[in-house]
Design a protein around this motif. Structure first.
Motif, mmCIF file in Angstrom:
data_model
loop_
_atom_site.group_PDB
_atom_site.id
_atom_site.type_symbol
_atom_site.label_atom_id
_atom_site.label_comp_id
_atom_site.label_asym_id
_atom_site.label_seq_id
_atom_site.Cartn_x
_atom_site.Cartn_y
_atom_site.Cartn_z
ATOM 1 N N TYR A 55 29.472 44.870 37.000
ATOM 2 C CA TYR A 55 28.884 46.195 37.242
ATOM 3 C C TYR A 55 27.414 46.150 37.649
ATOM 4 C CZ TYR A 55 33.071 48.235 35.163
ATOM 5 O OH TYR A 55 34.371 48.612 34.905
ATOM 6 N N GLY A 56 26.803 44.997 37.531
ATOM 7 C CA GLY A 56 25.385 44.883 37.839
ATOM 8 C C GLY A 56 24.535 45.119 36.603
ATOM 9 N N THR A 57 23.358 44.526 36.588
ATOM 10 C CA THR A 57 22.452 44.659 35.447
ATOM 11 C C THR A 57 21.597 45.905 35.610
ATOM 12 O OG1 THR A 57 22.359 42.264 35.140
ATOM 13 C CG2 THR A 57 20.587 43.569 34.159
ATOM 14 N N ASP B 128 20.124 54.159 35.044
ATOM 15 C CA ASP B 128 21.318 53.435 35.482
ATOM 16 C C ASP B 128 22.420 53.436 34.430
ATOM 17 O OD1 ASP B 128 19.925 52.761 37.774
ATOM 18 O OD2 ASP B 128 19.212 50.850 36.956
#
Length: 300
Positions: free
Chosen positions: A180-182, A188
């Motif tokens: 999912y990405g950092t 976010d």
């Protein structure tokens, strides 16, 4: 009023154990006595004071009205006797007897249980009973010597000693972050899959605090897994299900081993306290004192 002054303390101890254990059989197991001996103590006690204390049936055991008031008075007398003995032993460095401790489940297993094991090794004459529950336990009703409570204390009339700060971190597995990405900022977070621990207040809402003193409220909008136990939510985080708000003590080993990663480590969650809570007494029992000292040392 029932006169306690001429009553055998062993019979009072047996009576209190019967009430708290809920049956003659369970009380006999707790006291290490034969059930027939417990029954005999109760028979003699009722004969000595001249009133019935217990209502016995095939399904349960309950107190008469006189039994309820006698139980309260008995607990006070036994506690006073214990305090007198502890005071007389104040010069001794070796705690003994039974130490009954209560704690939330995750803290009890991850932190408290190892401390109690070491305490037993240091003081072989000390017996330990650990009760783990995420529900609030009544110290007096359950005969608890000391309980560990996380977060804000209520006004219970008991004494409390701070053990450590209670910190929480946002964590996720490396596999989850790879997928999912950092997150780079609090904004976010809301849309990301979230794991909620439902025993805490507002499990999907929290505030993050920046190093510059700023703060931002976060409302997670995609809770994919929730549970009332920290073990289940930790397992979900390890499996890569989502971002978890977890206590430092429950995940610090996972962080050190790389199984979990802190999310937005430059932002912090509100810090609260961990307390040891125990009944108010003029003389803190030595067994409680050594436990509090051991918990403080373990939290350093």
């Amino acid at each position: 009023m029932i006169d306690l002054h001429n009553i055998n303390l062993n019979r009072l101890t047996t009576f209190v154990a019967v009430v708290e254990a809920g049956s003659l059989t369970a009380a006999a197991q707790r006291l290490g006595l034969a059930k027939s001996m417990v029954s005999k103590h109760m028979q003699l006690l009722e004969e000595e004071i001249g009133v019935g204390l217990l209502i016995r049936s095939t399904r349960k055991l309950s107190l008469t009205e006189a039994g309820r008031s006698f139980y309260d008075a008995s607990r006070q007398l036994l506690r006073a006797a214990e305090q007198a003995i502890e005071q007389a032993r104040s010069g001794r460095l070796t705690p003994q007897g039974t130490l009954r401790v209560a704690s939330p489940v995750d803290y009890g297993v991850m932190v408290l249980s190892p401390v109690l094991t070491r305490l037993r090794a240091d003081y072989p004459a000390l017996k330990i009973e650990l009760v783990c529950s995420d529900h609030r336990i009544d110290l007096i009703a359950e005969g608890i010597d000391v309980t560990v409570r996380l977060g804000k204390l209520d006004d219970s009339g008991h004494m409390a000693t701070r053990i450590a700060h209670l910190r929480r971190w946002l964590v996720a597995s490396p596999a989850f972050l790879a997928r999912y990405g950092t997150p780079q900022a609090p904004a976010d977070l809301p849309a990301l899959p979230h794991i909620a621990l439902t025993v805490i207040a507002q499990p999907t809402q929290f505030t993050l605090y920046g190093a510059d003193g700023s703060s931002t409220a976060v409302q997670m909008q995609n809770t994919v897994f929730s549970s009332n136990t920290a073990y289940a939510t930790r397992a979900a985080a390890l499996a890569g299900d989502g971002i978890l708000r977890a206590t430092e003590f429950s995940v610090k080993d996972d962080i050190a081993a790389g199984r979990l990663v802190r999310v937005l480590p430059e932002w912090s969650l509100a810090v609260s306290e961990i307390h040891a809570v125990y009944p108010a007494t003029p003389h803190l029992p030595q067994k409680v004192r050594v436990l509090i000292d051991a918990l403080k040392a373990a939290s350093c």
